[in-house]
Design a protein around this motif. Sequence first.
Motif, PDB file in Angstrom:
ATOM      1  N   MET A  95       5.370 -18.445 -42.525  1.00  0.00           N
ATOM      2  CA  MET A  95       6.739 -18.245 -42.470  1.00  0.00           C
ATOM      3  C   MET A  95       7.559 -20.141 -42.396  1.00  0.00           C
ATOM      4  O   MET A  95       8.484 -20.596 -43.357  1.00  0.00           O
ATOM      5  N   GLY A  96       6.516 -21.284 -41.843  1.00  0.00           N
ATOM      6  CA  GLY A  96       6.931 -22.467 -41.775  1.00  0.00           C
ATOM      7  C   GLY A  96       8.958 -22.434 -41.209  1.00  0.00           C
ATOM      8  O   GLY A  96       9.087 -21.685 -40.518  1.00  0.00           O
ATOM      9  N   ASP A  97       9.567 -23.542 -41.802  1.00  0.00           N
ATOM     10  CA  ASP A  97      10.985 -23.621 -41.906  1.00  0.00           C
ATOM     11  C   ASP A  97      11.379 -22.024 -42.578  1.00  0.00           C
ATOM     12  O   ASP A  97      12.920 -22.609 -42.208  1.00  0.00           O
ATOM     13  N   ALA A  98      11.224 -20.868 -42.975  1.00  0.00           N
ATOM     14  CA  ALA A  98      12.049 -20.028 -43.945  1.00  0.00           C
ATOM     15  C   ALA A  98      11.558 -19.194 -43.015  1.00  0.00           C
ATOM     16  O   ALA A  98      11.754 -17.925 -43.264  1.00  0.00           O
ATOM     17  N   PHE A  99      11.155 -19.304 -41.777  1.00  0.00           N
ATOM     18  CA  PHE A  99      10.983 -18.307 -41.032  1.00  0.00           C
ATOM     19  C   PHE A  99      12.450 -16.953 -41.046  1.00  0.00           C
ATOM     20  O   PHE A  99      13.322 -17.361 -41.111  1.00  0.00           O
ATOM     21  N   ASN A 100      12.124 -15.446 -41.312  1.00  0.00           N
ATOM     22  CA  ASN A 100      12.981 -14.468 -41.127  1.00  0.00           C
ATOM     23  C   ASN A 100      12.794 -13.360 -41.044  1.00  0.00           C
ATOM     24  O   ASN A 100      11.631 -12.570 -41.065  1.00  0.00           O
ATOM     25  N   ALA A 101      13.748 -13.135 -39.620  1.00  0.00           N
ATOM     26  CA  ALA A 101      12.654 -12.253 -38.747  1.00  0.00           C
ATOM     27  C   ALA A 101      12.552 -11.214 -39.191  1.00  0.00           C
ATOM     28  O   ALA A 101      12.119 -10.337 -38.864  1.00  0.00           O
ATOM     29  N   ASN A 102      13.515 -10.556 -40.551  1.00  0.00           N
ATOM     30  CA  ASN A 102      13.392  -8.624 -40.938  1.00  0.00           C
ATOM     31  C   ASN A 102      11.944  -9.105 -41.671  1.00  0.00           C
ATOM     32  O   ASN A 102      10.991  -8.580 -41.991  1.00  0.00           O
ATOM     33  N   ASP A 103      11.842 -10.453 -42.595  1.00  0.00           N
ATOM     34  CA  ASP A 103      10.328  -9.910 -43.507  1.00  0.00           C
ATOM     35  C   ASP A 103       9.457 -10.571 -42.546  1.00  0.00           C
ATOM     36  O   ASP A 103       7.952  -9.382 -42.525  1.00  0.00           O
TER      37      ASP A 103
END
Length: 369
Positions: A95-103
């Motif tokens: 997920m890199g810098d695009a980390f999203n806890a929901n995803d």
Amino acid sequence: MTDARTLGDTSLRRCPVTHDDSSWTVWGNEEARLVANDPETFSSHVSKHLNVPNGMDGDEHRRFRTVIERYLSDDVIVPLYPSFEELATEIYASMGDAFNANDFGRLVAVRCQSQWLKWPASHENDLLEWITENQAATRSGDRKRTKAVAEAFTDIVRRIVTTHEDDESPTAKLRHDTVEENGEQRPLAKEEIVSILRNWTSGDLGSIAYSIGIVAHFLATHHQIAADLRRYDEQGNTDALDRALDEILRIDDPFISNRRKTTKQVTIAGQEIPAGEKVVIHWTAANRDPRAVGYPDAYNPEGNAAHNLVYGSGPHVCPGRTLSTLELRAALVALLRGGDLVLTGEAPREENPVGGFASVPVRRTATNH
């Protein structure tokens, strides 16, 4: 928006058992345990639909529970943990810098479940879309929409049962498994298999995804505890990590409630409940009962363990506790090892009967440990 935690805490200031036009609600910790541990008085047979074994009582429940526990025993589940941890770590890194806890939560839930059931990756998108649509349908309060989503998931499971070819998978083994009946063993019916798999997956996928979001939010708002947990991970102290997970979910329990129906008149917490009444066990409130845990938001894994009802109680206590704990531990260590998490905005809560956050505005820092 009504906060389920506040609702429960407020109700307990009045009475641990309340009544409205449609049902009784049990808010108290002790009272919830009493109801859950007395299936002869509080029946789980509350739906006209086949629900194996959640909607069964007595000997019928015992017979089907025996089947299910063969697939969820520690001997079967514990060896899967290294693969769960590898999956969670890979998802986090991707997920890199695009980390999203929901995803992150949804992907960990689906891939760990698929690893256990040996379902091919071709089903992943269907399962991810179902989690999203199920959450949206439940949030809407539209019963026609929630019914349609439930039927769609049943269709997914039926398709998997019919086409699944991995003979070593739980899905394939269930097709050849038997259940005791009248002192003899008979093959499981197809609809019984579908119901079992539906309960395993639909009940777990959304709950695990929400739980991971709650854990991420907790780490982002409790940096000292996160540091302590990181140290436990470095020491290999998995027991401490599992106790921490139980306590985080006690504080913010996404497993909101279960239904029961009284088989006879009963008095609980001074309230006389007639036979044939609907009863809701409100687990979230019971886990925040100040009479049991003191200040509900206080983090105290050891002190609150005896009162923790995250996985229920009694004969219907969650048979998948080990599976859920290991999935959550895999997500937790991936988050801990990836760096500090910080909150970037408000995390809106879901309305009942959905638990957890509608979104978790958490980002990770560049710091690695």
